[in-house]
Structures are given as structure tokens and as C-alpha cells.
Scaffold this motif. Structure first.
Motif, short mmCIF file in Angstrom:
data_model
loop_
_atom_site.label_atom_id
_atom_site.label_comp_id
_atom_site.label_asym_id
_atom_site.label_seq_id
_atom_site.Cartn_x
_atom_site.Cartn_y
_atom_site.Cartn_z
N PRO A 21 21.73 -20.18 10.82
CA PRO A 21 20.60 -20.51 11.46
C PRO A 21 20.28 -21.26 12.46
O PRO A 21 20.95 -22.27 12.76
CB PRO A 21 19.98 -21.08 10.08
N ASN A 22 19.24 -21.07 13.21
CA ASN A 22 19.02 -21.73 14.52
C ASN A 22 17.69 -21.19 15.07
O ASN A 22 16.96 -20.52 14.67
CB ASN A 22 20.01 -21.13 15.71
N HIS A 23 16.82 -22.41 15.78
CA HIS A 23 15.66 -22.14 16.33
C HIS A 23 16.00 -21.94 17.83
O HIS A 23 16.93 -21.97 18.43
CB HIS A 23 15.09 -23.76 16.36
N GLY A 24 14.58 -21.43 18.39
CA GLY A 24 14.70 -20.69 19.70
C GLY A 24 15.36 -21.57 20.80
O GLY A 24 16.28 -21.17 21.54
N LEU A 53 14.28 -7.80 17.14
CA LEU A 53 15.38 -7.99 16.07
C LEU A 53 14.87 -8.32 14.84
O LEU A 53 15.43 -7.72 13.89
CB LEU A 53 16.37 -9.28 16.50
N MET A 54 13.61 -8.72 14.69
CA MET A 54 12.96 -8.91 13.26
C MET A 54 12.58 -7.73 13.11
O MET A 54 12.42 -7.17 11.85
CB MET A 54 11.91 -9.91 13.65
N GLU A 55 11.90 -6.79 14.10
CA GLU A 55 11.41 -5.32 13.77
C GLU A 55 12.52 -4.53 13.26
O GLU A 55 12.40 -3.47 12.57
CB GLU A 55 10.63 -4.89 14.76
N LEU A 62 12.99 -18.00 9.03
CA LEU A 62 13.15 -18.79 7.71
C LEU A 62 11.86 -19.39 7.61
O LEU A 62 11.03 -19.60 8.32
CB LEU A 62 14.37 -19.84 7.85
N PRO A 63 11.44 -19.93 6.32
CA PRO A 63 10.20 -20.53 5.94
C PRO A 63 10.17 -22.00 6.88
O PRO A 63 11.28 -22.49 6.94
CB PRO A 63 10.34 -20.72 4.68
N ILE A 64 8.91 -21.99 7.55
CA ILE A 64 8.76 -23.17 8.14
C ILE A 64 8.51 -24.59 7.18
O ILE A 64 7.50 -24.27 6.37
CB ILE A 64 7.72 -23.06 9.23
N GLU A 65 9.25 -25.52 7.69
CA GLU A 65 9.13 -26.66 6.73
C GLU A 65 7.85 -27.33 7.13
O GLU A 65 7.44 -27.38 8.31
CB GLU A 65 10.21 -27.66 6.71
N SER A 66 7.13 -27.87 6.09
CA SER A 66 5.73 -28.40 6.46
C SER A 66 5.78 -29.55 7.53
O SER A 66 4.75 -29.72 8.24
CB SER A 66 5.09 -29.16 5.08
N LYS A 70 9.40 -26.08 14.27
CA LYS A 70 10.27 -25.40 14.88
C LYS A 70 10.57 -24.05 13.85
O LYS A 70 10.51 -24.25 12.63
CB LYS A 70 11.64 -26.13 14.82
N LYS A 71 10.65 -23.05 14.54
CA LYS A 71 10.93 -21.59 13.87
C LYS A 71 12.26 -21.28 13.65
O LYS A 71 12.87 -21.53 14.88
CB LYS A 71 10.07 -20.60 14.60
N GLU A 72 12.84 -21.19 12.71
CA GLU A 72 14.26 -21.04 12.45
C GLU A 72 14.57 -19.36 12.28
O GLU A 72 13.76 -18.93 11.48
CB GLU A 72 14.98 -21.94 11.67
#
Length: 110
Positions: A21-24, A53-55, A62-66, A70-72
Motif C-alpha cells: 500500500p502507498n499514497h500518491g 485502475l480503480m475502475e 484503503l479507508p482513510i484514517e480520521s 493521505k489516500k492510500e
């Protein structure tokens, strides 16, 4: 259904960068490192590719932590299968080139 289409170089490296897993921004750094600085993704190119790629269900967010903005992203099973198919395809290309050219040293003819 087998994902056996040829990937663009950018897509290939993005999928490799998402083996974990990684962010942008992390993806952009990993792609630049993996390609020895040859491939530098702009944010627009990267996020357009991530949406595609998501499509295709090759990656998921991944769910974003509160406490984080960062979107992972991470590979899905389908994305991993597409990546492995591409590695096999590229290996075949190199093997066929070596058969025809009798093998070649790194920069013999440069």
C-alpha cells in the motif's frame, strides 16, 4: 477473465509501486526510483491512472484514517494477476530478443 493486455510503462510501474500500500506522492517517488529517474509522473497523470485502475478493479483505495488526509491505494487480486501477466509477457519479449540477437550486453551498441 485473464488480463493479458500490454500495459503502458506508467501503468506497469504504478502497479509495481502498489505491491505494498502507498499514497500518491509515495507512488510518484517509487516509480521514479524503480525507473532510475527515467519516468516522472505528474500528479494529473498519476491520479488519472489511479482512477482508471480503480475502475478496472486492479487497485482499491484503503479507508482513510480520521487523522490523515493521505489516500492510500493497494493492488487487488485482479491487479496482481495483471501485473504478473505483464512480467511474463515482458520476459517473453526479452527472451525472443535474445534468441534473435544472440544475447546482448547492456550497452554494447550504444
Amino acid at each position: 477473465m485473464q488480463e493479458s493486455i500490454a500495459l503502458t510503462e506508467a501503468t506497469y510501474y504504478i502497479l509495481l509501486a502498489l505491491y505494498e500500500p502507498n499514497h500518491g506522492y509515495g507512488i510518484m517517488q517509487k516509480v521514479e526510483k524503480l525507473s532510475n529517474g527515467r519516468l516522472n509522473l505528474s500528479p494529473g497523470t498519476l491520479y488519472g491512472a489511479l482512477n482508471t485502475l480503480m475502475e478496472k478493479d486492479w487497485i482499491t483505495m484503503l479507508p482513510i484514517e480520521s487523522n490523515s488526509r493521505k489516500k492510500e491505494y493497494q493492488l487487488t487480486e485482479r491487479g496482481l494477476k495483471a501485473l504478473k501477466n505483464e512480467v511474463r509477457r515482458l520476459r517473453e519479449l526479452v527472451e525472443n530478443g535474445n534468441v534473435i540477437l544472440g544475447g546482448c550486453d547492456d550497452e554494447e551498441d550504444s
